[in-house]
Design a protein around this motif. Structure first.
Motif, short mmCIF file in Angstrom:
data_model
loop_
_atom_site.label_atom_id
_atom_site.label_comp_id
_atom_site.label_asym_id
_atom_site.label_seq_id
_atom_site.Cartn_x
_atom_site.Cartn_y
_atom_site.Cartn_z
N GLU A 28 0.15 -12.56 10.02
CA GLU A 28 0.41 -12.33 8.96
C GLU A 28 -0.59 -11.83 7.31
N LEU A 29 -0.04 -10.98 7.11
CA LEU A 29 -0.63 -10.18 6.34
C LEU A 29 -0.23 -9.50 4.42
N ASP A 30 -0.50 -10.18 3.99
CA ASP A 30 0.39 -9.91 3.01
C ASP A 30 -0.86 -8.73 1.79
N LEU A 31 -0.25 -8.24 1.23
CA LEU A 31 -0.81 -7.13 0.82
C LEU A 31 -0.01 -6.85 -0.30
N SER A 32 0.63 -7.55 -0.83
CA SER A 32 1.26 -7.69 -1.83
C SER A 32 0.85 -7.10 -3.39
N ASN A 33 1.68 -6.91 -4.47
CA ASN A 33 0.81 -6.88 -6.03
C ASN A 33 -0.32 -6.15 -5.76
N ASN A 34 -0.59 -5.46 -5.50
CA ASN A 34 -1.57 -4.07 -5.52
C ASN A 34 -0.81 -2.24 -5.61
N TYR A 35 -1.94 -1.31 -5.69
CA TYR A 35 -1.60 -0.07 -5.98
C TYR A 35 -1.75 1.10 -4.61
N LEU A 36 -1.14 0.21 -3.63
CA LEU A 36 -1.36 1.33 -2.25
C LEU A 36 0.06 2.12 -2.46
N THR A 37 -0.45 3.25 -2.21
CA THR A 37 0.90 4.79 -2.90
C THR A 37 0.61 5.76 -1.40
N VAL A 38 -0.28 4.77 -0.08
CA VAL A 38 -0.18 5.69 0.95
C VAL A 38 -0.92 5.08 1.96
N LEU A 39 0.09 4.95 3.06
CA LEU A 39 -1.11 3.97 4.10
C LEU A 39 -0.66 5.10 5.33
N THR A 40 -1.44 5.22 6.45
CA THR A 40 -1.48 6.43 7.77
C THR A 40 -1.07 5.56 9.08
N PRO A 41 -0.96 6.36 9.84
CA PRO A 41 -0.09 5.50 11.26
C PRO A 41 -1.11 5.56 11.55
N GLU A 42 -2.58 5.09 11.38
CA GLU A 42 -3.49 4.23 12.09
C GLU A 42 -3.91 2.90 11.32
N THR A 43 -3.74 2.94 10.25
CA THR A 43 -3.49 1.43 8.85
C THR A 43 -3.50 0.41 10.02
N PHE A 44 -2.51 0.30 10.58
CA PHE A 44 -2.33 -1.39 11.18
C PHE A 44 -2.51 -1.04 12.95
N LEU A 45 -3.15 0.14 13.60
CA LEU A 45 -3.29 0.21 14.79
C LEU A 45 -3.58 -1.22 15.06
N PRO A 46 -4.60 -1.94 14.48
CA PRO A 46 -5.31 -2.50 15.77
C PRO A 46 -4.31 -3.64 15.27
N LEU A 47 -3.90 -3.99 14.84
CA LEU A 47 -3.21 -5.67 14.65
C LEU A 47 -1.41 -5.81 14.92
N SER A 48 -2.02 -5.84 16.86
CA SER A 48 -1.47 -5.39 17.73
C SER A 48 -0.58 -6.74 17.84
N SER A 49 -0.64 -8.07 16.66
CA SER A 49 -0.26 -9.16 16.99
C SER A 49 0.20 -9.61 15.58
N LEU A 50 0.60 -8.66 14.92
CA LEU A 50 0.82 -8.50 13.66
C LEU A 50 2.71 -9.29 13.14
N VAL A 51 2.77 -10.15 12.85
CA VAL A 51 4.30 -10.35 12.79
C VAL A 51 5.48 -10.57 11.78
N THR A 52 4.27 -11.00 10.53
CA THR A 52 5.21 -10.57 8.96
C THR A 52 3.84 -9.72 8.04
N LEU A 53 4.44 -8.92 7.89
CA LEU A 53 3.73 -7.76 6.44
C LEU A 53 4.56 -7.73 5.53
N ASN A 54 3.93 -8.09 4.31
CA ASN A 54 4.19 -7.64 2.96
C ASN A 54 3.69 -7.00 2.26
N LEU A 55 4.20 -5.84 1.77
CA LEU A 55 3.56 -4.56 0.88
C LEU A 55 4.93 -4.86 0.02
N GLY A 56 5.22 -5.66 -0.51
CA GLY A 56 6.15 -5.35 -2.10
C GLY A 56 4.89 -5.35 -2.96
N SER A 57 5.85 -4.42 -3.96
CA SER A 57 5.13 -5.03 -5.07
C SER A 57 3.61 -4.00 -5.26
#
Length: 268
Positions: free
Chosen positions: A105-134
Motif C-alpha cells: 500500500e502506497l499513499d502519495l495523495s495531497n502532494n504536488y506530483l505532475t509527472v510519473l514515469t513508467p519506471e517509477t513503480f517498477l520496484p513495487l511488484s507487490s503493490l495492491v493499493t495506490l493513492n494518487l489523489g489530490s
C-alpha cells in the motif's frame, strides 16, 4: 553451573541472557515493537535513513519532503505500508523506491506530483493499493499503471486532468479496470473549459475517434524513401527536357525558313 566461578564468568552469563538490543529508532519518529514507525508531522525534509530493516509500516505524512531521489529509502524488505500524504512532493526519481519490493500500500495523495514515469513503480511488484489523489497530474503515461500487475485499488480523484487525445491511454486502462478504480465519479476533466467537471469515465469510444492513430508499416516507409530521390531526379529530367523544347521552339519562331530550307541559309 560454571557461571558462578568468578565475576567475569557471571558477567558473560548476564550478557548472554540479556535480550538483543532493539533496532535504533530515528529521533523524529515513534517506533513500536511490531515494526510500525510513525514520523508524521515532524517537519522532515527527507526520509530518515536509520530505519530498522524489520519496519512494516512507515508514516511520513504531513512533512516537507519535496523530492524522492535515488535510493531515498534504506533496504526495507518487510515494509508493507508507506504513507507520504500531505507533503510537498513534486518529483519521484525512477530509482527512489528501490528496496521496497514487498510494499502493498502506497499513499502519495495531497502532494504536488505532475509527472510519473513508467519506471517509477517498477520496484513495487507487490503493490495492491495506490493513492494518487489530490495531486497535479494532468495525465499518466501508459506504462505507469501497466507495470503494477498486482494492483487492486487505485485512487486518482482531485487531479487537473487534461481531456485531450493524450488522455486516451489512461481512459483505456480505466475502461478495462473499472473494478480497480475507487471514487470513479470524482475523476473529472479540468481542461478544456467546455469539458470542465466532465467525468472521464463517461467518455465512449466515439469520443476519441479523431485521436486514433494510423500506423504505418515498414513497406510504407520504404516507399516514401524511394519516392523522394526518384521524384527529385524526375523533376531534373523534366526541367531539362522542357528547357530543350523551349529553346527549339524559340529557334523555330525566330528563323523558320532556316529549318525549312537549310541549303539557302548557309550563306553565299
Amino acid at each position: 553451573m560454571g557461571c558462578w566461578r568468578g565475576p567475569s564468568a557471571v558477567l558473560v552469563c548476564l550478557l548472554l541472557l540479556r535480550p538483543p538490543p532493539s533496532p535504533a529508532c530515528p529521533a523524529a519518529c515513534h517506533c513500536s515493537s511490531l515494526g510500525e514507525v510513525d514520523c508524521s508531522a515532524h517537519a522532515l525534509r527527507e526520509v530518515p535513513q536509520s530505519l530498522a530493516t524489520n519496519t512494516s509500516t512507515l508514516w511520513l505524512g504531513y512533512n516537507f519532503i519535496t523530492v524522492l531521489g535515488p535510493h531515498s529509502f534504506p533496504p526495507l524488505p518487510g515494509l508493507l505500508l508507506l504513507s507520504l500524504t500531505h507533503n510537498r512532493l513534486g518529483l519521484i526519481h525512477r530509482q527512489a523506491l528501490l528496496g521496497l519490493g514487498a510494499l502493498q500500500e502506497l499513499d502519495l495523495s495531497n502532494n504536488y506530483l505532475t509527472v510519473l514515469t513508467p519506471e517509477t513503480f517498477l520496484p513495487l511488484s507487490s503493490l495492491v493499493t495506490l493513492n494518487l489523489g489530490s495531486n497535479r497530474l494532468e495525465g499518466l503515461e501508459p506504462g505507469v499503471l501497466r507495470s503494477l500487475t498486482q494492483l487492486q485499488a487505485l485512487l486518482l480523484q482531485d487531479n487537473p486532468w487534461v481531456c485531450s487525445c493524450d488522455i486516451l491511454p489512461l481512459w483505456r486502462w480505466l475502461s478495462h479496470n473499472r473494478e480497480k478504480v475507487q471514487e470513479k465519479n470524482l475523476l473529472l476533466c479540468r481542461v478544456p473549459e467546455q469539458l470542465n467537471q466532465y467525468p472521464i469515465m463517461a467518455f465512449g469510444n466515439e469520443s476519441f475517434r479523431q485521436c486514433q492513430e494510423t500506423s504505418l508499416s515498414a513497406w510504407h516507409y520504404i516507399v516514401f524513401l524511394t519516392i523522394g530521390p526518384f521524384s527529385f531526379m524526375a523533376s531534373i529530367f523534366f526541367c531539362t527536357f522542357m528547357g530543350f523544347i523551349t529553346v527549339v521552339y524559340h529557334n523555330l519562331r525566330r528563323d523558320p525558313h532556316c529549318w525549312r530550307r537549310p541549303c539557302i541559309c548557309r550563306g553565299h
